[in-house]
Design a protein around this motif. Structure first.
Motif, PDB file in Angstrom:
ATOM      1  N   VAL A 208       0.815  -1.221   0.000  1.00 38.95           N
ATOM      2  CA  VAL A 208       0.000   0.000   0.000  1.00 38.95           C
ATOM      3  C   VAL A 208       0.845   1.267   0.000  1.00 38.95           C
ATOM      4  O   VAL A 208       0.311   2.366  -0.109  1.00 38.95           O
ATOM      5  CB  VAL A 208      -0.965   0.024   1.213  1.00 38.95           C
ATOM      6  CG1 VAL A 208      -1.866  -1.194   1.204  1.00 38.95           C
ATOM      7  CG2 VAL A 208      -0.196   0.121   2.528  1.00 38.95           C
ATOM      8  N   LEU A 209       2.152   1.149   0.130  1.00 40.24           N
ATOM      9  CA  LEU A 209       3.013   2.322   0.099  1.00 40.24           C
ATOM     10  C   LEU A 209       3.107   2.851  -1.332  1.00 40.24           C
ATOM     11  O   LEU A 209       3.402   2.111  -2.268  1.00 40.24           O
ATOM     12  CB  LEU A 209       4.414   1.974   0.607  1.00 40.24           C
ATOM     13  CG  LEU A 209       4.535   1.570   2.080  1.00 40.24           C
ATOM     14  CD1 LEU A 209       5.970   1.138   2.390  1.00 40.24           C
ATOM     15  CD2 LEU A 209       4.133   2.717   2.987  1.00 40.24           C
ATOM     16  N   SER A 210       2.861   4.135  -1.489  1.00 37.12           N
ATOM     17  CA  SER A 210       2.901   4.715  -2.841  1.00 37.12           C
ATOM     18  C   SER A 210       4.295   4.612  -3.437  1.00 37.12           C
ATOM     19  O   SER A 210       4.458   4.465  -4.656  1.00 37.12           O
ATOM     20  CB  SER A 210       2.462   6.184  -2.784  1.00 37.12           C
ATOM     21  OG  SER A 210       3.309   6.931  -1.923  1.00 37.12           O
ATOM     22  N   SER A 211       5.309   4.670  -2.590  1.00 33.50           N
ATOM     23  CA  SER A 211       6.688   4.589  -3.084  1.00 33.50           C
ATOM     24  C   SER A 211       6.968   3.240  -3.733  1.00 33.50           C
ATOM     25  O   SER A 211       7.774   3.144  -4.669  1.00 33.50           O
ATOM     26  CB  SER A 211       7.675   4.831  -1.936  1.00 33.50           C
ATOM     27  OG  SER A 211       7.448   3.911  -0.884  1.00 33.50           O
ATOM     28  N   VAL A 212       6.298   2.195  -3.260  1.00 32.57           N
ATOM     29  CA  VAL A 212       6.504   0.859  -3.818  1.00 32.57           C
ATOM     30  C   VAL A 212       5.990   0.796  -5.250  1.00 32.57           C
ATOM     31  O   VAL A 212       6.602   0.176  -6.123  1.00 32.57           O
ATOM     32  CB  VAL A 212       5.808  -0.216  -2.953  1.00 32.57           C
ATOM     33  CG1 VAL A 212       5.867  -1.585  -3.632  1.00 32.57           C
ATOM     34  CG2 VAL A 212       6.457  -0.279  -1.581  1.00 32.57           C
ATOM     35  N   GLN A 213       4.886   1.439  -5.506  1.00 35.75           N
ATOM     36  CA  GLN A 213       4.284   1.404  -6.843  1.00 35.75           C
ATOM     37  C   GLN A 213       5.210   2.037  -7.889  1.00 35.75           C
ATOM     38  O   GLN A 213       5.166   1.675  -9.066  1.00 35.75           O
ATOM     39  CB  GLN A 213       2.938   2.135  -6.833  1.00 35.75           C
ATOM     40  CG  GLN A 213       1.970   1.659  -5.760  1.00 35.75           C
ATOM     41  CD  GLN A 213       1.699   0.169  -5.823  1.00 35.75           C
ATOM     42  OE1 GLN A 213       1.604  -0.400  -6.912  1.00 35.75           O
ATOM     43  NE2 GLN A 213       1.609  -0.473  -4.661  1.00 35.75           N
ATOM     44  N   LYS A 214       6.060   2.957  -7.453  1.00 35.54           N
ATOM     45  CA  LYS A 214       6.946   3.653  -8.383  1.00 35.54           C
ATOM     46  C   LYS A 214       8.316   2.988  -8.510  1.00 35.54           C
ATOM     47  O   LYS A 214       9.113   3.374  -9.359  1.00 35.54           O
ATOM     48  CB  LYS A 214       7.145   5.100  -7.914  1.00 35.54           C
ATOM     49  CG  LYS A 214       5.848   5.897  -7.786  1.00 35.54           C
ATOM     50  CD  LYS A 214       6.132   7.254  -7.164  1.00 35.54           C
ATOM     51  CE  LYS A 214       4.834   8.041  -6.945  1.00 35.54           C
ATOM     52  NZ  LYS A 214       5.083   9.341  -6.273  1.00 35.54           N
ATOM     53  N   ALA A 215       8.588   2.002  -7.658  1.00 35.80           N
ATOM     54  CA  ALA A 215       9.933   1.423  -7.593  1.00 35.80           C
ATOM     55  C   ALA A 215      10.103   0.283  -8.581  1.00 35.80           C
ATOM     56  O   ALA A 215       9.203  -0.534  -8.785  1.00 35.80           O
ATOM     57  CB  ALA A 215      10.208   0.929  -6.179  1.00 35.80           C
ATOM     58  N   GLU A 216      11.281   0.226  -9.180  1.00 38.27           N
ATOM     59  CA  GLU A 216      11.641  -0.897 -10.034  1.00 38.27           C
ATOM     60  C   GLU A 216      12.384  -1.975  -9.240  1.00 38.27           C
ATOM     61  O   GLU A 216      12.410  -3.136  -9.646  1.00 38.27           O
ATOM     62  CB  GLU A 216      12.536  -0.409 -11.187  1.00 38.27           C
ATOM     63  CG  GLU A 216      11.843   0.539 -12.149  1.00 38.27           C
ATOM     64  CD  GLU A 216      10.658  -0.122 -12.861  1.00 38.27           C
ATOM     65  OE1 GLU A 216      10.762  -1.328 -13.200  1.00 38.27           O
ATOM     66  OE2 GLU A 216       9.640   0.566 -13.059  1.00 38.27           O
ATOM     67  N   ALA A 217      12.992  -1.581  -8.135  1.00 36.02           N
ATOM     68  CA  ALA A 217      13.707  -2.515  -7.270  1.00 36.02           C
ATOM     69  C   ALA A 217      13.583  -2.046  -5.834  1.00 36.02           C
ATOM     70  O   ALA A 217      13.388  -0.850  -5.567  1.00 36.02           O
ATOM     71  CB  ALA A 217      15.176  -2.614  -7.671  1.00 36.02           C
TER      72      ALA A 217
END
Length: 317
Positions: A208-217
């Motif tokens: 649910v962290l928005s930062s995770v959705q944008k991360a490739e790794a």
């Protein structure tokens, strides 16, 4: 003549028995005698509530305790990373007469104050993080470890942001790994985002962290957070490559499945043995030093190399 000889023999036996009784009364009072009979009690305080990830470390400690004649007492926290509770446990064990303490610090700064106030002559060994006042630190070169793990990320990077999970804010050892990785990635022009997260909530809350959705790794820097991150990525079908620290049965499986891209690992068994051995010897007034733990970055295709098998699947006698 025979009667006199018999009387002399009986008298000799009585003298020997009398001497044995006297020795049995005197020996327990001799200086140092009681200390030799009482094994050293060693208290071990972990950072997590669940110490399953420290199983190989415990095996190493148990081996050292058996070799050197000590008894182990393992203590866990009610909540993972609770520095205040860990400090109180350390104070209690020191006041309770522990011969030596081994600790995986949740908050080294707070523990430093406790060491200066209450521990006194009770030696303390720290695993993973430097700890002021400790007689010994058993750890790899944490900054170098973070940097080498970041190099593994660079080998795979094809663009996109790398998420750095800051899951042990008070741990200087874990922070050094994160800082080392961040420095390498930033110097290479890789966009990074540093996300503070509670390790105990990663498995359910990472997706649910928005930062995770944008991360490739995603990079995690302690064993517990590494396992929880992999579980969250697999369960949520998130798809990011995960780079972490430490190995467990689950993490080794994830390397085989490709859910984990690479992990930096060292011998947990050796770390446990060295920590317990150092604590015991320091408690007995002996000089003891330990070199930094060697580490290696392992990928899935490297698991069954001879050296890595010894590292990932320790065999004890």
């Amino acid at each position: 003549m025979k009667k006199r000889r018999r009387d002399l023999i009986q008298l000799s036996i009585l003298v020997v028995l009398g001497a044995a009784v006297i020795l049995s009364l005197v020996l327990p009072q001799l200086p140092g005698r009681g200390r030799e009979l009482q094994p050293l009690e060693l208290s071990v305080i972990f950072r997590e509530a669940d110490t399953a990830l420290w199983s190989n470390t415990r095996l190493g400690m148990e081996q050292a305790a058996g070799d050197l004649g000590a008894e182990l007492r393992f203590l866990t926290l009610t909540r993972t990373g609770d520095g205040a509770e860990q400090t109180e446990l350390l104070r209690r064990e020191a006041d309770g007469g522990a011969g030596a303490l081994v600790v995986v610090p949740a908050d080294p700064e707070n523990l430093k104050l406790q060491l200066s106030e209450t521990v006194g002559s009770c030696p303390v060994v720290s695993i993973e993080s430097p700890l002021e006042g400790a007689g010994l630190v058993v750890a790899p070169d944490n900054e170098a470890l973070g940097r080498e793990l970041a190099e593994a990320v660079l080998e795979d990077w094809r663009g996109g942001m790398v998420l750095l999970l800051d899951t042990a804010v008070g741990s200087t050892g874990v922070a050094a790994r994160l800082d080392g990785a961040e420095a390498v990635l930033t110097a290479a022009g890789v966009p990074v985002f540093r996300q503070t997260a509670a390790p105990g909530r990663l498995a359910a809350g990472l997706r649910v962290l928005s930062s995770v959705q944008k991360a490739e790794a995603i990079m995690a820097f302690d064993p517990y957070a590494t396992e929880q991150t992999i579980r969250a990525v697999e369960a949520g079908g998130l798809g990011q490559l995960v780079y972490g620290v430490g190995v467990s049965t689950y993490v080794v499986g994830a390397l085989e499945r490709g859910s984990a891209a690479a992990v930096a690992a060292w011998s947990d068994y050796a770390a446990g043995y060295l920590a317990a051995e150092g604590a015991i010897r320091l408690a007995r007034g002996e000089a003891y030093t330990a070199e930094e733990l060697p580490f290696t970055v392992v990928r899935g295709e490297d698991i069954y190399e001879a050296d890595n098998q010894k590292l990932l699947f320790p065999v004890t006698s």
